[in-house]
Enzyme design. Structure first.
Site, short mmCIF file in Angstrom:
data_model
loop_
_atom_site.label_atom_id
_atom_site.label_comp_id
_atom_site.label_asym_id
_atom_site.label_seq_id
_atom_site.Cartn_x
_atom_site.Cartn_y
_atom_site.Cartn_z
N ALA A 63 -3.32 -6.40 0.93
CA ALA A 63 -2.36 -6.86 -0.06
C ALA A 63 -2.00 -8.32 0.21
O ALA A 63 -2.26 -8.85 1.29
CB ALA A 63 -1.11 -5.99 -0.01
N GLY A 102 -4.61 -2.43 1.27
CA GLY A 102 -4.80 -2.26 -0.16
C GLY A 102 -6.25 -2.34 -0.58
O GLY A 102 -6.66 -1.73 -1.58
N GLU A 125 -1.52 -0.99 7.91
CA GLU A 125 -0.15 -1.35 7.50
C GLU A 125 0.89 -1.06 8.57
O GLU A 125 1.91 -1.74 8.66
CB GLU A 125 0.22 -0.59 6.21
CG GLU A 125 -0.42 -1.12 4.96
CD GLU A 125 -1.78 -0.51 4.67
OE1 GLU A 125 -2.28 -0.66 3.54
OE2 GLU A 125 -2.37 0.13 5.57
#
Length: 698
Positions: A63, A102, A125
Site C-alpha cells: 500500500a 496490498g 503489515e
C-alpha cells in the site's frame, strides 16, 4: 486508465500493467487505473482473459502508507479487489520481485497467480503495527491453509515462489512475468478452467476446523517473541475469523481490527520507525554526485567477540574477509567460535545445513597486519584503549593501499585523534557495530573532522549491503547511543543510593519494553570492566565497588547485582545484595526511601531524552529520527514506542522539561536541567518531530 496503469490487448488477452516507480505502491492513482483498465477489458467482447502485471523491478510491493491517516480516496483497495474477484473473465496475476501487503492482497483477488522463481510473496503489515486490511487475513488461509497463513501474517515474513507453489498460493512458476502470465492465461482458456474465487473455497480450512490445535500451535510459535506488541495478536484473531466465520463476517472482523490498529499509538510508532530507518540512510553535507568507493575485499583486525561477529556479517552477505590476529592461538580461538556459532544456528534451522561451510570459506584467517594490503575496507576491532588503537592505525597506514577506507569499531574513543596518527585522515572514520555484531542491526558510522565524503558513503553503502541499519553520527565521547546510555546509567546508580533495589529498577525498564534493565545489563557485560576503569580514573562508586570487592563481577562469576544458578543466565534477586547496599548506605550516612515506579521510569528515560537534545544541539546527530533509529536497532528500544525522541513527543516536551527541572533540584544534579533545545521546544509547545521535518525539507 491513468498514466500509471496501461492496458493493451494481445488478441484475446488483455494485459494490464502497473507502472508507478519505484515499487508500484497502491496509490489512489494506481487503484483507479487498475479498476478502470479491468472494467474496460471486461467490457471488450474481444477480450477473453486478463493478465495483471507490473513494469519495473517489482510487482505491487504494498500500500501507499503515506495515505494512512488522510481522508480516503476512491476506489478503496477492497473495492478494487472485489472487482477483480467478481470478473466474469479469468484474471491472472503475474508476479515478479515482491508481492507484499496490498500487492499480495490484489493477487489473492485474482483467479490465478503465476510468479518467476525468485519472486517473494508476503503480508508484512504486522511489522508496521497493522494487519492486512483488504482481505488478506481471509483469503490467504483459504489459499494456503491456516498454518502457513499464520506464519506469513502473524510473523510477517515472506515466502519464495517454490514454497508458494508447493502450498497453492501460485499456480505455476514462469520464466518471464508478462509473457508467462499471458501463456498461462491462454492455457486457462484452452482448458476451460473454472474461476477460483478464494472467498468461496473453504477446502483448506477444514483441517483446522476439525482440529483447532493446528491453528493455536502456529499462533503460539509466532507470538512467543511478541511481548508488548498488539498487532500480532490482532492478526491472529483475524485469521481465526477465517476459520470460524463466513467470509463476509470475517472481512468485517478484519476491517474492525485494522481500523483499531491504524489509529492506535503502536502503529503510529512503527510506521514512524519505518520511515526513520530510510531517512537515516540519507547523509547530509555530501556533495551531489558523490559515489561510494568500490569494496570487493574487506580486512578485519581482531578475531575476538566483535571482530568475529563483524567478519560473520560480511561472510553472511557473501563478501570475502581477511581476518587478522597477532598470534595463531588467538586466531584459532576466534575461528573456532565463529564455526560453533554457525553450526548451532544451522542446527536450529536458522540457516541451511551447507551454509556454515560456505560462509567459513569466505573468512581467511591470517596472522600479521601486513595482510591488510589488498583490502578496500579495513575495520579495526581491537582492545578499547586509545594507545592500542593508535598503534594499530599507525601500522595500517603503513600497509594499506591508497584509497582504502580505514574504520575503527570503537564505541567511545575520539576518531579525530585516531586519524591523526595516519597520513590519510580523509580515509578514516568509525564503524561502531553492536554486540553480537552478526545479529544486531545497527552500525553507527562516525564522521570525523577530515573524513572524505566518498569514504563516508562507502561505509554507509557497505553497512546496508551486510544488512545493517547505518546511522551517521559525529565525534564525541560515546557518540549517540552510549552517550545517552551513560546518562541513564548515572541515574540508575543514583537510585540505589536513594532506596531503590536493582530488581525494582530493572522491572520498571523491562515493563516499559526494553529487553533488560541496566543492572542485568551490567552483570552481562561484567562489572569488573567499569571497576577497573574507575580505578584508572580515580573515581568511586561505592555500591558497585563494594560488589566487585566482594568478587561479584556479574554472570561470569555467577553473582553480581543478581545471583545466577549454574548454567543459567536468568537473574535472581539476591538478599546479600540488599544487605550490601544497606551497609554501604549506613557507612555513608544515607537513609533509604520508597522510590515509586513512576519516578524510576522518568529518571531512566527523561535524562536520555535530555542528552539526545544536547546531541542535536551539537549536531552530533543530524535528525531526532536518527537518534531513534540508533536506539531501536542498537539498544532494543521497543519499536512500538518509536524511539526515545518519538516517545518524548508522545509524552509532551513541556512535561519532560518540568520533571527534569524538579529532579535536578531534588537530587542536586544540575546536569538534569533541561538542555537549551529541549527548554526552547517545551516553551514553544513544539516537538522533536518538527525538527525532523525541517531536516527533511533542508
Amino acid at each position: 486508465m491513468t498514466d500509471v496503469v496501461k492496458l493493451e490487448c494481445h488478441d484475446a488477452i488483455a494485459i494490464v500493467t502497473v507502472d508507478s516507480p519505484p515499487v508500484n505502491a497502491l496509490s489512489a492513482a494506481v487503484r483507479r487505473g487498475i479498476s478502470e483498465s479491468v472494467k474496460q477489458a471486461i467490457a471488450d467482447p474481444e477480450v477473453q482473459a486478463i493478465v495483471l502485471t507490473c513494469a519495473g523491478r517489482t510487482f505491487i510491493a504494498g500500500a501507499d502508507i503515506t495515505e494512512f491517516g488522510k481522508p480516503p480516496q476512491s476506489p478503496g483497495l477492497g473495492d478494487v479487489i472485489t472487482e477483480l474477484e467478481n470478473s466474469p473473465k479469468p484474471i491472472v496475476a503475474a508476479i515478479h520481485g515482491t508481492a507484499l501487503g496490498g500487492g499480495l492482497e490484489v493477487a489473492l483477488g485474482c483467479h490465478f497467480r503465476v510468479a518467476v522463481k525468485d519472486a517473494k510473496l508476503g503480508l508484512p503489515e504486522v511489522k508496521l503495527g497493522l494487519l492486512p486490511g483488504a482481505g488478506g487475513t481471509q483469503r490467504l488461509p483459504r489459499a494456503v491453509g491456516p498454518e502457513l497463513a499464520v506464519k506469513m501474517i502473524v510473523g510477517g515474513d515472506p515466502i519464495g515462489a517454490a514454497v508458494a507453489l508447493e502450498h497453492g498460493l501460485i499456480d505455476e512458476i514462469v520464466e518471464a512475468t508478462a509473457a508467462g502470465g499471458e501463456a498461462f492465461a491462454r492455457k486457462v482458456l484452452a482448458e476451460s478452467r473454472p474461476l477460483r474465487k478464494l472467498r468461496d473455497d473453504d477446502s483448506k480450512l477444514q483441517a483446522a476446523k476439525a482440529d483447532r490445535s493446528i491453528f493455536t500451535q502456529a499462533v503460539a510459535a509466532m507470538t512467543k517473541k511478541a511481548r508488548g506488541l498488539e498487532a500480532p495478536f490482532a492478526a491472529a484473531d483475524a485469521v481465526a475469523a477465517a476459520i470460524d466465520l463466513p467470509f463476509d463476517e470475517g472481512m468485517k472482523k478484519e476491517r474492525d481490527g485494522f481500523m483499531k490498529l491504524v489509529t492506535g499509538e503502536q502503529s503510529k510508532a512503527q510506521r514512524y520507525a519505518f520511515f526513520a530507518e530510510r531517512e537515516a540512510a540519507k547523509v547530509s553535507g555530501v556533495p551531489e554526485g558523490t559515489k561510494p568507493r568500490p569494496v570487493t575485499r574487506v580486512a578485519i583486525i581482531g578475531a575476538g567477540t566483535m571482530g568475529g561477529g563483524i567478519a560473520m556479517s560480511f561472510a553472511n552477505a557473501g563478501i570475502p574477509v581477511t581476518l587478522i590476529e597477532t598470534g595463531e592461538e588467538q586466531l584459532k580461538r576466534g575461528l573456532g567460535v565463529m564455526q560453533k556459532n554457525y553450526d548451532s544456528t544451522a542446527a536450529r534451522g536458522g540457516i541451511p545445513a551447507d551454509a556454515p561451510a560456505k560462509r567459513m570459506a569466505l573468512i581467511n584467517g591470517v596472522v600479521g597486519l601486513e595482510h591488510v594490503k589488498d583490502a578496500d575496507l579495513i575495520i579495526e576491532a581491537v582492545f578499547e584503549t586509545m594507545a592500542v588503537k593508535k598503534e594499530v592505525f599507525t601500522a595500517i597506514d603503513a600497509y594499506a593501499k591508497p584509497g582504502a577506507v580505514l574504520a575503527s569499531n570503537t564505541s567511545y574513543l575520539n576518531i579525530d585523534e585516531i586519524a591523526q596518527v595516519t597520513k590519510r585522515p580523509e580515509d578514516v572514520l568509525g564503524m561502531h557495530f553492536f554486540s553480537p555484531a552478526n545479529v544486531m542491526k545497527l552500525c553507527e558510522i562516525v564522521r570525523a573532522d577530515k573524513t572524505a565524503p566518498d569514504a563516508l558513503l562507502t561505509a554507509v553503502a557497505i553497512a546496508r549491503k551486510i544488512a545493517k541499519v547505518p546511522a551517521v553520527v559525529g565525534v564525541c565521547d560515546g557518540f549517540v547511543g552510549n552517550r545517552m546510555l551513560a546518562a541513564r546509567g548515572k541515574q540508575a546508580e543514583q537510585l540505589l543510593f536513594e532506596g531503590a533495589l536493582p530488581q525494582q529498577v530493572d522491572a520498571v525498564v523491562t515493563k516499559f519494553g526494553m529487553p533488560m534493565g541496566p543492572f542485568a545489563m551490567g552483570d552481562l557485560a561484567g562489572l569488573d570492566i567499569g571497576w577497573r576503569s574507575r580505578q584508572d580514573r580515580g573515581i568511586k562508586s561505592e555500591i558497585a565497588d563494594a560488589l566487585c570487592e566482594a568478587g561479584r563481577f556479574g554472570q561470569k562469576t555467577g553473582k553480581g547485582y543478581y545471583k545466577y544458578e549454574a548454567g543459567s543466565r536468568a537473574p535472581l534477586p539476591d538478599p546479600e545484595v540488599e544487605t550490601l547496599i544497606n551497609d554501604t548506605l549506613n557507612k555513608l550516612g544515607l537513609k533509604r526511601r520508597e522510590v515509586p515506579d513512576e519516578e524510576i521510569l522518568e529518571r531512566m528515560m527523561y535524562p536520555m531524552i535530555n542528552e539526545g537534545a544536547r546531541i542535536l544541539e551539537e549536531k552530533i546527530a543530524a535528525r531526532p529520527s536518527d537518534i531513534d533509529v540508533i536506539w531501536l536497532y542498537g539498544y532494543g528500544w521497543p519499536i512500538y514506542r518509536g524511539g526515545p525522541m518519538f516517545y518524548a513527543d508522545s509524552v509532551g516536551l513541556k512535561h519532560i522539561a518540568e520533571r527534569l527541572s524538579y529532579y535536578a533540584k531534588a537530587t542536586n544534579d544540575p546536569t538534569l536541567e533541561p538542555a537549551p533545545l529541549l527548554a526552547r521546544l517545551a516553551a514553544e509547545d513544539g516537538s522533536f518531530a518538527t525538527l525532523t521535518q525541517r531536516a527533511k525539507a533542508a
